[in-house]
Design an enzyme around this catalytic site. Structure first.
Site: not given
Ligand code: NAI
Length: 250
Positions: A38, A59-60, A86, A154, A158, A189
């Site tokens: 992360d 940073d990914v 993810n 977005y 995706k 989330t």
């Molecule tokens: P979240 O915001 O709870 O978690 C995302 C994590 O990614 C955070 O811990 C953040 O620090 C980390 N992150 C962000 N940018 C980063 C970077 N450049 N390098 C390393 N780490 C980084 O989000 P959530 O909801 O768990 O989302 C996870 C994935 O699921 C994302 O790709 C999101 O687009 C996708 N998604 C989420 C949905 C939702 O409704 N929550 C629905 C469909 C897809």
């Protein structure tokens, strides 16, 4: 819990929160050694500590950092079985084609799409050496259908993840590497909560379109990821795996 991932080594990006965190817990419960990646050092380290895994701050979107994180995983644990790519960010405010600025557009592509390209690029060679591996890339239901809420940058990012996953799934199938795209519906989330806090009506508009009548909990998505990571999905690759409460079927 069944130990389907016993002895497997898994990298999870975005492991500090939401879907990534729930999956880190699920993978560990199923016996995997988990590398939590992360950008956020505090939440990432906390997740790794909880699941008894390794934390790597990265940073990914940074090519060198991504190459290093997979190398460090192999240096530490000797192999790489699962990559759950993810990490992602939500759409910028008012993400319509008419209003989204080029910088905001580029940033979303970089974090949501380029990061997956980099993670696949540097995970695959390790898996090729083993002749086996499972890659799960997080796309979204908006990759397969239009959403009434504006989120053009977005959705496009995706859609790219989905197309890339299919292509790689086909390309590396004969080398024993499976690549599947996970397409969650709206999940409860911090990412979604932040979006709805800015636009409370958005939540109500979304809910109407979900046949199951609620948002998913991150654990429900983690269960699907564990399936894709395990040999229970051994005949699945290049797949669009929707876990969306029926939203895309309605
Ligand atoms: P979240 O915001 O709870 O978690 C995302 C994590 O990614 C955070 O811990 C953040 O620090 C980390 N992150 C962000 N940018 C980063 C970077 N450049 N390098 C390393 N780490 C980084 O989000 P959530 O909801 O768990 O989302 C996870 C994935 O699921 C994302 O790709 C999101 O687009 C996708 N998604 C989420 C949905 C939702 O409704 N929550 C629905 C469909 C897809």
């Amino acid at each position: 819990m069944t130990q389907r991932l016993d002895g497997r080594v898994a990298v999870i990006t975005g492991a500090g929160s939401g879907i990534g965190l729930a999956t880190a817990r699920r993978f560990a419960a199923e016996g995997a050694k988990v590398v939590c990646v992360d950008l956020d050092a505090e939440t990432g380290a906390k997740a790794a500590n909880e699941v008894g895994g390794l934390f790597l701050q990265a940073d990914v979107t940074d090519e060198e950092a991504v190459r290093d994180l997979f190398q460090r995983t192999v240096d530490e644990y000797g192999r790489l079985d699962i990559a759950f790519n993810n990490a992602g960010i939500s759409p910028p405010d008012d993400d319509s084609i008419l209003t989204t600025g080029l910088d905001a557009w580029k940033r979303v592509q970089e974090v949501n799409l380029t990061s997956v390209y980099l993670c696949c690029k540097y995970a695959i060679p390790h898996m090729q050496r083993q002749g086996k591996g499972s890659i799960i890339n997080t796309a979204s239901f908006v990759a397969v259908m239009g959403a009434a809420t504006s989120q053009i940058s977005y959705s496009a990012s995706k859609g790219g993840v989905l197309a890339m996953s299919r292509e790689l799934g086909v390309q590396f199938a004969r080398e024993g590497i499976r690549v599947n795209a996970l397409c969650p519906g709206p999940v409860n989330t911090p990412l979604l909560q932040e979006l709805f806090a800015k636009d409370p009506e958005r939540a109500a508009r979304r809910l109407v379109h979900i046949p199951l009548g609620r948002f998913a909990e991150p654990e429900e998505i983690a269960a699907a990821v564990a399936f894709l990571a395990s040999d229970d999905s051994s005949f699945m690759t290049a797949n669009t795996f929707l876990v969306d409460g029926g939203i895309s079927g309605a």
